[in-house]
Design a protein around this motif. Sequence first.
Motif, PDB file in Angstrom:
ATOM      1  N   UNK A   1       2.981  36.432   7.119  1.00 55.59           N
ATOM      2  CA  UNK A   1       3.335  37.618   7.879  1.00 55.59           C
ATOM      3  C   UNK A   1       2.056  38.328   8.293  1.00 55.59           C
ATOM      4  N   UNK A   2       1.996  38.691   9.546  1.00 53.47           N
ATOM      5  CA  UNK A   2       0.837  39.386  10.090  1.00 53.47           C
ATOM      6  C   UNK A   2       1.182  40.872  10.181  1.00 53.47           C
ATOM      7  N   UNK A   7       3.690  47.036  13.404  1.00 57.29           N
ATOM      8  CA  UNK A   7       3.890  48.320  14.100  1.00 57.29           C
ATOM      9  C   UNK A   7       4.262  48.165  15.573  1.00 57.29           C
ATOM     10  N   UNK A   8       3.747  47.128  16.222  1.00 57.42           N
ATOM     11  CA  UNK A   8       4.090  46.902  17.628  1.00 57.42           C
ATOM     12  C   UNK A   8       5.549  46.452  17.771  1.00 57.42           C
ATOM     13  N   UNK A   9       5.972  45.592  16.864  1.00 60.05           N
ATOM     14  CA  UNK A   9       7.379  45.190  16.851  1.00 60.05           C
ATOM     15  C   UNK A   9       8.285  46.373  16.546  1.00 60.05           C
ATOM     16  N   UNK A  10       7.838  47.240  15.635  1.00 59.04           N
ATOM     17  CA  UNK A  10       8.620  48.434  15.305  1.00 59.04           C
ATOM     18  C   UNK A  10       8.697  49.382  16.504  1.00 59.04           C
ATOM     19  N   UNK A  78       4.834  39.658  18.835  1.00 56.48           N
ATOM     20  CA  UNK A  78       5.467  40.976  18.790  1.00 56.48           C
ATOM     21  C   UNK A  78       6.984  40.829  18.904  1.00 56.48           C
ATOM     22  N   UNK A  79       7.449  39.943  19.755  1.00 59.64           N
ATOM     23  CA  UNK A  79       8.893  39.791  19.970  1.00 59.64           C
ATOM     24  C   UNK A  79       9.576  39.222  18.738  1.00 59.64           C
ATOM     25  N   UNK A  80       8.903  38.295  18.036  1.00 63.50           N
ATOM     26  CA  UNK A  80       9.486  37.768  16.798  1.00 63.50           C
ATOM     27  C   UNK A  80       9.566  38.849  15.723  1.00 63.50           C
ATOM     28  N   UNK A  81       8.592  39.763  15.730  1.00 62.19           N
ATOM     29  CA  UNK A  81       8.620  40.845  14.757  1.00 62.19           C
ATOM     30  C   UNK A  81       9.633  41.925  15.150  1.00 62.19           C
ATOM     31  N   UNK A  82       9.871  42.064  16.439  1.00 66.20           N
ATOM     32  CA  UNK A  82      10.811  43.085  16.911  1.00 66.20           C
ATOM     33  C   UNK A  82      12.263  42.633  16.784  1.00 66.20           C
ATOM     34  N   UNK A  83      12.520  41.331  16.896  1.00 63.93           N
ATOM     35  CA  UNK A  83      13.908  40.836  16.925  1.00 63.93           C
ATOM     36  C   UNK A  83      14.755  41.285  15.733  1.00 63.93           C
TER      37      UNK A  83
END
Length: 181
Positions: A1-2, A7-10, A78-83
């Motif tokens: 996990x990066x 925070x960008x995904x959030x 970012x999109x994988x973290x935001x999903x």
Amino acid sequence: MNWSLLPYGAYVAFAFACILFGGLAYRQVIDMLELRATKTGEDLDLYFSAPGVVYAVLAALALVPIGWLCYGVGEPTIWKYALPLVGLVQLVQLAGRLYFQRLRLRTRAIVVRFVLRSESTIIQHAEIENVHVCRNLLWSTITITGAHNKVASFRIFRFSEDRLLDRIRSLSGVRATVDAA
């Protein structure tokens, strides 16, 4: 996990949350104004949509492996973290909609409100002609027929069925017919 991408995904999830909760608040205000204009009295009992609750719980369970896949497997973006966060926001928004769009047994009428549609059906207690109950595994489908062929159908949990039918009988004088599945 990066952790630097989280925070960008959030932030992306926050942008979605602003839109979703703004829409939820707007729909709730419009629904309450429409309900007030109907002059159906005060709330006596409120009942959740049984399939809606079951689907929300299943969606919550599905978010766990989706989050694990997005955060633990593959190249971080970012999109994988935001999903998963967007999915969580959508689930909370849907749960809020389930809460606001409950079946309302009011002093003068029954108000059936739909979770995914904006319309509602109102049947006055004096107009109720027939109440039909079909029992399923997890919930009961209750169909109320009113004057002028007005029909309202909704599904509630089986443990709430007796209380609702007793209230309908005391308010309208109509006894329910029950089909066991």
